[in-house]
Design an enzyme around this catalytic site. Structure first.
Site, PDB file in Angstrom:
ATOM      1  CB  SER A 143       7.195   9.878  -6.098  1.00 16.04           C
ATOM      2  OG  SER A 143       7.989   8.942  -6.808  1.00 16.04           O
ATOM      3  CE1 TYR A 181       2.401   6.970  -7.279  1.00 15.83           C
ATOM      4  CE2 TYR A 181       4.494   7.095  -8.430  1.00 15.83           C
ATOM      5  CZ  TYR A 181       3.781   7.060  -7.251  1.00 15.83           C
ATOM      6  OH  TYR A 181       4.444   7.109  -6.047  1.00 15.83           O
TER       7      TYR A 181
HETATM    8  N1  LIG Z   1       7.051   2.595  -2.366  1.00 20.73           N
HETATM    9  C1  LIG Z   1       7.605   3.416  -3.240  1.00 20.73           C
HETATM   10  O1  LIG Z   1       8.478   3.025  -4.042  1.00 20.73           O
HETATM   11  C2  LIG Z   1       7.219   4.873  -3.260  1.00 20.73           C
HETATM   12  C3  LIG Z   1       8.109   5.770  -3.870  1.00 20.73           C
HETATM   13  C4  LIG Z   1       7.779   7.120  -3.898  1.00 20.73           C
HETATM   14  C5  LIG Z   1       6.604   7.568  -3.320  1.00 20.73           C
HETATM   15  N2  LIG Z   1       5.753   6.663  -2.727  1.00 20.73           N
HETATM   16  C6  LIG Z   1       4.506   7.191  -2.140  1.00 20.73           C
HETATM   17  O2  LIG Z   1       4.514   6.937  -0.746  1.00 20.73           O
HETATM   18  C7  LIG Z   1       3.167   6.869  -0.283  1.00 20.73           C
HETATM   19  C8  LIG Z   1       3.024   5.629   0.583  1.00 20.73           C
HETATM   20  O3  LIG Z   1       3.146   4.487  -0.245  1.00 20.73           O
HETATM   21  P1  LIG Z   1       3.875   3.154   0.239  1.00 20.73           P
HETATM   22  O4  LIG Z   1       5.085   2.993  -0.574  1.00 20.73           O
HETATM   23  O5  LIG Z   1       3.979   3.144   1.690  1.00 20.73           O
HETATM   24  O6  LIG Z   1       2.829   2.078  -0.309  1.00 20.73           O
HETATM   25  P2  LIG Z   1       1.851   1.066   0.427  1.00 20.73           P
HETATM   26  O7  LIG Z   1       2.616   0.181   1.341  1.00 20.73           O
HETATM   27  O8  LIG Z   1       1.059   0.432  -0.664  1.00 20.73           O
HETATM   28  O9  LIG Z   1       0.916   2.018   1.287  1.00 20.73           O
HETATM   29  C9  LIG Z   1      -0.084   2.800   0.687  1.00 20.73           C
HETATM   30  C10 LIG Z   1      -1.033   3.285   1.755  1.00 20.73           C
HETATM   31  O10 LIG Z   1      -2.074   4.061   1.124  1.00 20.73           O
HETATM   32  C11 LIG Z   1      -3.317   3.589   1.562  1.00 20.73           C
HETATM   33  N3  LIG Z   1      -4.350   3.726   0.530  1.00 20.73           N
HETATM   34  C12 LIG Z   1      -4.333   3.246  -0.745  1.00 20.73           C
HETATM   35  N4  LIG Z   1      -5.520   3.453  -1.333  1.00 20.73           N
HETATM   36  C13 LIG Z   1      -6.308   4.075  -0.400  1.00 20.73           C
HETATM   37  C14 LIG Z   1      -7.654   4.519  -0.399  1.00 20.73           C
HETATM   38  N5  LIG Z   1      -8.473   4.342  -1.461  1.00 20.73           N
HETATM   39  N6  LIG Z   1      -8.135   5.121   0.715  1.00 20.73           N
HETATM   40  C15 LIG Z   1      -7.355   5.272   1.815  1.00 20.73           C
HETATM   41  N7  LIG Z   1      -6.078   4.847   1.880  1.00 20.73           N
HETATM   42  C16 LIG Z   1      -5.576   4.254   0.782  1.00 20.73           C
HETATM   43  C17 LIG Z   1      -3.102   2.104   1.865  1.00 20.73           C
HETATM   44  O11 LIG Z   1      -4.038   1.645   2.831  1.00 20.73           O
HETATM   45  P3  LIG Z   1      -5.293   0.655   2.537  1.00 20.73           P
HETATM   46  O12 LIG Z   1      -4.915  -0.226   1.386  1.00 20.73           O
HETATM   47  O13 LIG Z   1      -5.446  -0.059   3.842  1.00 20.73           O
HETATM   48  O14 LIG Z   1      -6.405   1.603   2.249  1.00 20.73           O
HETATM   49  C18 LIG Z   1      -1.706   2.126   2.485  1.00 20.73           C
HETATM   50  O15 LIG Z   1      -1.786   2.406   3.857  1.00 20.73           O
HETATM   51  C19 LIG Z   1       2.286   6.873  -1.526  1.00 20.73           C
HETATM   52  O16 LIG Z   1       1.766   8.174  -1.703  1.00 20.73           O
HETATM   53  C20 LIG Z   1       3.243   6.529  -2.656  1.00 20.73           C
HETATM   54  O17 LIG Z   1       2.827   7.057  -3.872  1.00 20.73           O
HETATM   55  C21 LIG Z   1       6.037   5.331  -2.679  1.00 20.73           C
END
Ligand SMILES: NC(=O)c1ccc[n+]([C@@H]2O[C@H](COP(=O)([O-])OP(=O)(O)OC[C@H]3O[C@@H](n4cnc5c(N)ncnc54)[C@H](OP(=O)(O)O)[C@@H]3O)[C@@H](O)[C@H]2O)c1
Length: 265
Positions: free
Chosen positions: A142, A155
């Protein structure tokens, strides 16, 4: 079991957001998929959608916050006779608020999913890729990786770990046939902000840097993976923010990060 001629990609965090969008990119580009997360229904819907690109998907439910879950996932993949060519470590979560007020269970979930499971999956799948002299790995960090983040201390620290780990192993693996790409998105429209309780923060209101769509982030990330770039930051404004965070004095970056994650509440 005979191997499919299509390369196979394991995507964690495939039930939502950036992981699901990366799975779409991979399917469109000729991969079969292993989709993994806790929620099965959205992954079934995604698997149905990916068929239109000719991709066959295997769904494996895993709760990566549980110790041993990464090893169990790898064992299940091997038991099915599947060989992973591409690993996308997208599963992750955040939590907003002062550290002393953060639910201790949430703290260990963040460390377990963002740090430990990502490291273990990479460690377990990497030797096979090196042996075959072929493989691609993506780690989701990130722009939070570039500075300490008050109100999201754990985080931001977890993502700093991912970036440091990713850059180091990408260097180690030069010439091995295996590449590691650490993707650093800024604020992205997914379920992340709701899970982290960040929706009302300046960061997600898009004042300083616009909030990107998950598809846009996945497109940039997938191009970086294909070109085997070690690090990719999404978009010019996020790149400027990340570079200026690294160059600015820490007291200033702390103030800005604190404002971005609390203002507007
Ligand atoms: N959105 C942002 O602003 C942003 C910015 C920078 C980086 N990121 C990173 O991008 C990645 C994807 O996030 P996103 O933005 O796509 O968020 P998201 O829509 O909340 O997706 C997160 C994913 O992680 C899975 N997950 C969460 N807890 C889990 C667990 N205990 N076991 C297995 N899977 C789990 C969730 O699936 P289930 O809930 O079905 O388990 C979901 O598929 C993350 O690493 C996040 O830190 C996000």
């Amino acid at each position: 079991m005979p191997r499919s001629p299509r390369p196979l990609a394991l995507v964690t965090g495939a039930s939502s957001g950036i992981g699901a969008s990366l799975a779409r990119e991979l399917a469109r580009d000729g991969h079969d998929l292993i989709l993994s997360a806790r929620r099965v229904a959205p992954m079934q819907a995604l698997a149905g959608e990916l068929k239109a690109s000719g991709a066959s998907s295997t769904i494996i439910r895993a709760d990566l916050s549980q110790p041993g879950a990464a090893a169990a996932l790898v064992q299940e993949i091997a038991a099915k006779g599947l060989v992973v060519d591409v690993l996308i470590n997208a599963a992750g979560l955040g939590a907003n608020g002062r550290f002393d007020a953060t639910d201790p269970v949430r703290v260990s979930e963040m460390l377990q999913v963002n740090v430990l499971a990502l490291t273990e999956l990479t460690r377990l799948l990497l030797p096979g890729m090196i042996g075959r002299r072929k493989g691609q790995i993506m780690l989701l960090a990130s722009t939070a990786a570039f500075q300490p983040g008050p109100q999201m201390a754990v985080y931001c620290a977890s993502k700093a770990y991912v970036l440091s780990f990713g850059e180091a192993i990408a260097y180690e693996l030069k010439g091995s046939g295996v590449s590691v790409t650490t993707l650093c998105p800024g604020a992205t429209e997914t379920e992340f902000a709701a899970v982290a309780r960040l929706e009302n923060s300046a960061l997600f209101k898009g004042g300083m840097v616009p909030v990107m769509s998950a598809d846009e982030v996945a497109r940039i990330g997938y191009q970086a993976l294909k070109s085997r770039r070690p690090v990719a930051i999404t978009g010019l404004r996020n790149t400027i923010m990340a570079v200026s965070s690294k160059l600015s004095p820490t007291p200033l970056t702390l103030r800005i990060a604190n404002w971005m994650m609390t203002a507007g509440k």
